[in-house]
Write a protein that holds these residues in place. Sequence first.
Motif, PDB file in Angstrom:
ATOM      1  N   ILE A 174       0.849  -1.191   0.000  1.00 13.95           N
ATOM      2  CA  ILE A 174       0.000   0.000   0.000  1.00 13.95           C
ATOM      3  C   ILE A 174       0.884   1.241   0.000  1.00 13.95           C
ATOM      4  O   ILE A 174       1.776   1.381   0.841  1.00 13.95           O
ATOM      5  N   ILE A 175       0.641   2.112  -0.958  1.00 12.39           N
ATOM      6  CA  ILE A 175       1.406   3.359  -1.073  1.00 12.39           C
ATOM      7  C   ILE A 175       0.443   4.520  -0.933  1.00 12.39           C
ATOM      8  O   ILE A 175      -0.495   4.653  -1.729  1.00 12.39           O
ATOM      9  N   PHE A 176       0.653   5.337   0.098  1.00 11.86           N
ATOM     10  CA  PHE A 176      -0.193   6.516   0.264  1.00 11.86           C
ATOM     11  C   PHE A 176       0.105   7.479  -0.878  1.00 11.86           C
ATOM     12  O   PHE A 176       1.257   7.855  -1.101  1.00 11.86           O
ATOM     13  N   SER A 177      -0.946   7.874  -1.581  1.00 10.51           N
ATOM     14  CA  SER A 177      -0.821   8.705  -2.775  1.00 10.51           C
ATOM     15  C   SER A 177      -1.494  10.052  -2.552  1.00 10.51           C
ATOM     16  O   SER A 177      -2.537  10.109  -1.885  1.00 10.51           O
ATOM     17  N   PRO A 178      -0.912  11.135  -3.103  1.00  3.92           N
ATOM     18  CA  PRO A 178       0.271  11.228  -3.942  1.00  3.92           C
ATOM     19  C   PRO A 178       1.552  10.783  -3.216  1.00  3.92           C
ATOM     20  O   PRO A 178       1.677  10.961  -2.005  1.00  3.92           O
ATOM     21  N   VAL A 220       3.248  -5.825  -5.760  1.00  6.34           N
ATOM     22  CA  VAL A 220       2.104  -5.210  -6.419  1.00  6.34           C
ATOM     23  C   VAL A 220       1.784  -3.885  -5.729  1.00  6.34           C
ATOM     24  O   VAL A 220       1.312  -3.883  -4.587  1.00  6.34           O
ATOM     25  N   PRO A 221       2.059  -2.752  -6.373  1.00  2.00           N
ATOM     26  CA  PRO A 221       1.750  -1.458  -5.744  1.00  2.00           C
ATOM     27  C   PRO A 221       0.238  -1.248  -5.672  1.00  2.00           C
ATOM     28  O   PRO A 221      -0.472  -1.462  -6.656  1.00  2.00           O
ATOM     29  N   VAL A 222      -0.231  -0.807  -4.511  1.00  2.52           N
ATOM     30  CA  VAL A 222      -1.644  -0.484  -4.324  1.00  2.52           C
ATOM     31  C   VAL A 222      -1.720   0.964  -3.849  1.00  2.52           C
ATOM     32  O   VAL A 222      -1.468   1.255  -2.672  1.00  2.52           O
ATOM     33  N   ALA A 223      -2.023   1.875  -4.775  1.00  5.71           N
ATOM     34  CA  ALA A 223      -2.067   3.294  -4.430  1.00  5.71           C
ATOM     35  C   ALA A 223      -3.404   3.639  -3.785  1.00  5.71           C
ATOM     36  O   ALA A 223      -4.461   3.277  -4.297  1.00  5.71           O
ATOM     37  N   VAL A 267       3.465  -1.071   3.894  1.00  8.77           N
ATOM     38  CA  VAL A 267       2.863   0.240   3.653  1.00  8.77           C
ATOM     39  C   VAL A 267       4.001   1.248   3.515  1.00  8.77           C
ATOM     40  O   VAL A 267       4.992   1.168   4.251  1.00  8.77           O
ATOM     41  N   MET A 268       3.856   2.220   2.604  1.00  3.79           N
ATOM     42  CA  MET A 268       4.882   3.239   2.406  1.00  3.79           C
ATOM     43  C   MET A 268       4.238   4.618   2.367  1.00  3.79           C
ATOM     44  O   MET A 268       3.210   4.816   1.718  1.00  3.79           O
ATOM     45  N   TYR A 269       4.847   5.559   3.074  1.00  3.07           N
ATOM     46  CA  TYR A 269       4.369   6.940   3.033  1.00  3.07           C
ATOM     47  C   TYR A 269       5.501   7.868   3.430  1.00  3.07           C
ATOM     48  O   TYR A 269       6.512   7.437   4.017  1.00  3.07           O
ATOM     49  N   ALA A 282      -9.534  -0.055   4.463  1.00  4.32           N
ATOM     50  CA  ALA A 282     -10.277  -0.668   3.364  1.00  4.32           C
ATOM     51  C   ALA A 282      -9.355  -1.267   2.304  1.00  4.32           C
ATOM     52  O   ALA A 282      -9.758  -2.175   1.562  1.00  4.32           O
ATOM     53  N   ALA A 283      -8.118  -0.773   2.215  1.00  6.68           N
ATOM     54  CA  ALA A 283      -7.180  -1.249   1.193  1.00  6.68           C
ATOM     55  C   ALA A 283      -6.422  -2.503   1.608  1.00  6.68           C
ATOM     56  O   ALA A 283      -5.789  -3.158   0.771  1.00  6.68           O
TER      57      ALA A 283
END
Length: 402
Positions: free
Chosen positions: A124-128, A143-146, A173-175, A164-165
């Motif tokens: 999970i990547i917090f976007s932006p 698998v990136p999940v934005a 998770v990355m942020y 939910a993600a």
Amino acid sequence: MITTEQKTLSDRITSLAESQTIAMAKKARELAAKGVDVINLSFGEPDFQTPQYIKDAAKKAIDDGYTFYTPVAGYPELRKAIVEKLKRDNGLEYGPENIVVSTGAKQSIANAVMCLVNPGDEVIIFSPYWVSYEEVVKLAEGVPVAVRGPLENDFKVTPEQFEAAITDKTKLVMYSSPCNPTGSVFTKDELEAFARILEKHPQIHVIADEIYEYINFTGEHYSLARFDAIKDRVITVNGFSKGYAMTGWRVGYIAAHKSIADACDKMQSQITSGTCSIAQKAAQAALEGGKESAEEMSASYLRRRDLVIKLMNDIPGFKTYEPKGAFYIFPDVSAFFGKSAGDQVIENANDLAMYLLNDAHVSLVEGGAFGAPQCIRFSFAASDEKLTEALGRIKASLAKLS
């Protein structure tokens, strides 16, 4: 038709996207080489010089003979200085064995992702998000999940969105906070809400990128690793490029559970080995010299932020907000999509960025590279005069679109 080059190169590299921040800066340099007066607001680099006391430490290190290979994880003295910094600034208790120094925070992030992610694992990547997050995950065959935070919430992902993600395949998770590209900053309460969710999912680790820690306009920086229940699953990433204006020195680090630190040490030993000896001694001096120079630079960024917001609010079509840290603003520019100047039609943010480069001679980065294709990233790491001139040029160029 498959070219010879495509047959020769690996799928890994042909599927990898070029860093858009570096690509745009390259285009700006090419235009400048032709004699065009380009104002480059595309690169994430302080416009300040490295403080003199840090330069002096590097010169002394050369004279003192620090010219040999270093331990892979970094000099013990530097790792100790990082431990003391984490305790002083972040309230985090680590030992030198939890620290791995790398050739920039980008390598620190890559090491951690490669050591944690297996093929098929979801991240999970917090976007932006910073442009390299997604590509590093792809390199690890993850698998990136934005998960996109709305502009109305300063682009910050909510706890409800995060939860939910999560699936049974989520591994990481990355942020970043303060965030590149938005300048948003997570509060203690927001991070605590994330920590509570993570407590329920012990298989998930977190990369918390704090490289902009010292450029924070809220008065408080809080680290996710402060929450004891999840501390062992948090990899805190930091470095010297932004807060100490040391981009070219290439020194970053992680603080993590010993098992993860050992894995990153092992990974790095086969890729680059230890970071430059001279740069490490300079980094040590930076930490031991305190935060005064970083605070002075941060005060300048705050003044520039206010200037840019004032000028940008005078440009019809920009949807803006107030960044709380870093040195970027990331306005929604979708109001210009579908407009044209002569034969050029602006279909997306990339078209708009190229139009502004060629017409206004201002270099920016389109938001699709950061997971937000309706935005454009402006860096305000430039002088007041350049920022004022750049926004004036942009306003004039945008007025030509109809």
